[in-house]
Design a protein around this motif. Structure first.
Motif, PDB file in Angstrom:
ATOM      1  N   THR A 187      10.214  63.801  42.670  1.00  0.00           N
ATOM      2  CA  THR A 187      10.219  65.239  42.959  1.00  0.00           C
ATOM      3  C   THR A 187      10.549  65.487  44.422  1.00  0.00           C
ATOM      4  N   THR A 188      11.071  66.666  44.691  1.00  0.00           N
ATOM      5  CA  THR A 188      11.290  67.149  46.056  1.00  0.00           C
ATOM      6  C   THR A 188      11.082  68.650  46.035  1.00  0.00           C
ATOM      7  N   ALA A 189      10.583  69.211  47.128  1.00  0.00           N
ATOM      8  CA  ALA A 189      10.241  70.629  47.157  1.00  0.00           C
ATOM      9  C   ALA A 189      10.617  71.254  48.486  1.00  0.00           C
ATOM     10  N   ALA A 190      10.842  72.555  48.452  1.00  0.00           N
ATOM     11  CA  ALA A 190      11.127  73.338  49.651  1.00  0.00           C
ATOM     12  C   ALA A 190      10.970  74.799  49.315  1.00  0.00           C
ATOM     13  N   SER A 191      10.776  75.624  50.347  1.00  0.00           N
ATOM     14  CA  SER A 191      10.684  77.064  50.133  1.00  0.00           C
ATOM     15  C   SER A 191      12.075  77.682  50.159  1.00  0.00           C
ATOM     16  N   GLY A 197      12.902  88.547  51.132  1.00  0.00           N
ATOM     17  CA  GLY A 197      12.485  87.586  52.132  1.00  0.00           C
ATOM     18  C   GLY A 197      11.179  86.896  51.838  1.00  0.00           C
ATOM     19  N   ASN A 198      10.656  87.047  50.605  1.00  0.00           N
ATOM     20  CA  ASN A 198       9.422  86.372  50.236  1.00  0.00           C
ATOM     21  C   ASN A 198       9.717  84.911  49.915  1.00  0.00           C
ATOM     22  N   PRO A 199       8.910  83.992  50.418  1.00  0.00           N
ATOM     23  CA  PRO A 199       9.160  82.579  50.125  1.00  0.00           C
ATOM     24  C   PRO A 199       8.741  82.230  48.696  1.00  0.00           C
ATOM     25  N   VAL A 200       9.524  81.405  48.075  1.00  0.00           N
ATOM     26  CA  VAL A 200       9.228  80.888  46.741  1.00  0.00           C
ATOM     27  C   VAL A 200       9.265  79.368  46.842  1.00  0.00           C
ATOM     28  N   SER A 201       8.160  78.717  46.487  1.00  0.00           N
ATOM     29  CA  SER A 201       8.078  77.262  46.580  1.00  0.00           C
ATOM     30  C   SER A 201       8.782  76.637  45.385  1.00  0.00           C
ATOM     31  N   LEU A 202       9.980  76.121  45.630  1.00  0.00           N
ATOM     32  CA  LEU A 202      10.798  75.525  44.571  1.00  0.00           C
ATOM     33  C   LEU A 202      10.551  74.025  44.531  1.00  0.00           C
ATOM     34  N   ARG A 203      10.411  73.493  43.282  1.00  0.00           N
ATOM     35  CA  ARG A 203      10.195  72.057  43.084  1.00  0.00           C
ATOM     36  C   ARG A 203      11.239  71.552  42.107  1.00  0.00           C
ATOM     37  N   LEU A 204      11.961  70.512  42.524  1.00  0.00           N
ATOM     38  CA  LEU A 204      12.957  69.892  41.656  1.00  0.00           C
ATOM     39  C   LEU A 204      12.424  68.544  41.189  1.00  0.00           C
ATOM     40  N   GLU A 205      12.563  68.287  39.868  1.00  0.00           N
ATOM     41  CA  GLU A 205      12.087  67.038  39.271  1.00  0.00           C
ATOM     42  C   GLU A 205      13.267  66.285  38.673  1.00  0.00           C
ATOM     43  N   PHE A 206      13.337  64.979  38.951  1.00  0.00           N
ATOM     44  CA  PHE A 206      14.385  64.112  38.412  1.00  0.00           C
ATOM     45  C   PHE A 206      13.696  63.005  37.614  1.00  0.00           C
TER      46      PHE A 206
END
Length: 424
Positions: A187-191, A197-206
């Motif tokens: 996994t890797t994540a970033a806002s 302009g609201n941050p959304v915490s996105l998470r990518l899974e491989f």
């Protein structure tokens, strides 16, 4: 003898003027942007005693004879040579490396100066100590500089807000290990940022696909306001449209475009009508080599709203603002003016000059551009170009010249006295 006295008087007056020039230079030895002056003497009209004689075959020619009637001031010239630049550390201090003048505007008209000690007033306008406005161009919203338009006052928009930018592209790179076991998840994540302009915490899974060599399933999740992962496990994440397939050399083969997509309306908060592209191939392409796991979100192109925090000025005179959201934006551009004959400028006080009929019209443009315009040095001031050793030498010359002319007067007076005494 009377004539010699009047000649000496003219010498006294002119050497007094020379003292005034030298004294002014020394007085301004520490004045920023000051340009020293020098005085040029000239002989005045001479009284002819005899004209020139024409040469003939029998006699030689004769030269004319004349007696000068004193001296006069031919010119007081300004030396516009470069002064040394001294670092001040103030963000609103500027020096010019090379030719050119800052352009100032006030109710009395336009003036020009080499002294770049400026300040920002309550309305954000860049001004001098006497309230004159520094001239240039204000950047348009897209950051372009309208240099074909007339110059105007430069404004530093203190507290200026830049709107948020909704994320459209998320760039992913790194390496997925070729030897990973089936079912292994990385996994890797970033806002990222929505349209407000609201941050959304996105998470990518491989996830390594079981039974299919060199294939990984890619899914997206996000963290909700309560800190929970959505879609909540064991539900599947948001599908990105394609699995990742690598060739025998570990290079990404599928998708061929190197891009995946989080579709609009997928449940990602704030992205009901906006899709997000997952770019796997542009910055540092994702690969499948050995046992190294380094997959990561490298960059995303969105940002929150931001306010102006500080600014800097490049050598080309571009004013670049730095905002609280980490973004930078061009907010203005200095203008410099050059003249065909700088010596023809009229001094107007305060190290300022005004255009005259003999200076030529100002050639206005950007620093480092045509017409020999110099570069802007931020955080420095140009010091006076007065050469103290030369000025002290001129001081001695002026003093001795004055002294010698006064001696001519006293000597002429003594000769007149002797003439008067002949009557006795």
């Amino acid at each position: 003898m009377i004539r010699s006295m009047y000649s000496a008087i003219s010498g006294l007056r002119n050497h007094q003027t020379m003292m005034d020039v030298v004294g002014n230079n020394i007085a301004n030895v520490n004045t920023t942007g000051f340009k020293s002056s020098s005085m040029v003497f000239q002989d005045v009209l001479s009284q002819q005693y005899r004209g020139a004689g024409l040469a003939t075959t029998t006699t030689g020619g004769t030269n004319p004879s004349a007696i000068g009637l004193g001296s006069k001031v031919a010119a007081i010239s300004t030396n516009f040579g470069q002064g040394s630049l001294q670092a001040t550390g103030r963000s609103t201090d500027f020096g010019i490396q090379g030719d050119g003048f800052f352009i100032l505007s006030n109710p009395t008209g336009t003036s020009y100066t080499r002294s770049g000690s400026f300040a920002v007033d309550a309305l954000g306008r860049l001004t001098t100590s006497d309230g004159s406005f520094v001239q240039g161009w204000q950047a348009q919203l897209d950051g372009t500089i309208p240099i074909t338009q007339p110059i105007d006052k430069i404004t530093i928009p203190v507290g200026d807000l830049v709107p948020p930018i909704q994320t459209q592209v998320v760039t992913v790179g790194g390496n997925l290990p070729a030897g990973a076991a089936d079912g292994t998840v990385f996994t890797t994540a970033a806002s990222i940022f929505d349209g407000q302009g609201n941050p959304v915490s996105l998470r990518l899974e491989f996830t390594k696909v079981a039974g299919v060599p060199d294939t990984w399933q890619a899914e997206a999740c996000y963290v909700d306001g309560a800190g929970g992962l959505q879609p909540a496990p064991p539900a599947a994440g948001i599908g990105l449209g394609s699995n990742l397939v690598f060739d025998a050399s570990g290079k990404l083969a599928t998708p061929a475009s190197g891009q995946l997509t989080i579709p609009a309306g997928s449940g990602l908060p704030g992205f009901g009508t906006q899709a997000v592209t997952i770019d796997l191939a542009s910055e540092s392409p994702i690969n499948q080599y050995g046992t190294i796991e380094s997959v990561a979100i490298l960059v995303q192109d969105g940002s929150a709203a931001g306010s102006l925090q500080t600014f800097s000025v490049s050598h080309e005179g571009l004013i670049v603002g730095t905002y609280s959201n980490g973004r930078t934006r061009i907010i203005g551009q200095f203008a410099l003016a050059t003249f065909a004959n700088p010596g023809g400028l009229t001094a107007s006080g305060g190290t300022n000059y005004k255009e005259s009929v003999n200076s030529g019209i100002p050639q206005v443009g950007t620093p480092g551009g045509g017409a020999g315009r110099g570069l802007v040095s931020s955080g420095t001031l140009e010091m006076s170009n007065v050469d103290l050793s030369m000025e002290f030498t001129n001081l001695i010359v002026a003093q001795r010249g004055f002294q010698a002319n006064s001696r001519v007067i006293t000597t002429s007076d003594e000769m007149l006295q002797e003439l008067v005494n002949l009557k006795r």
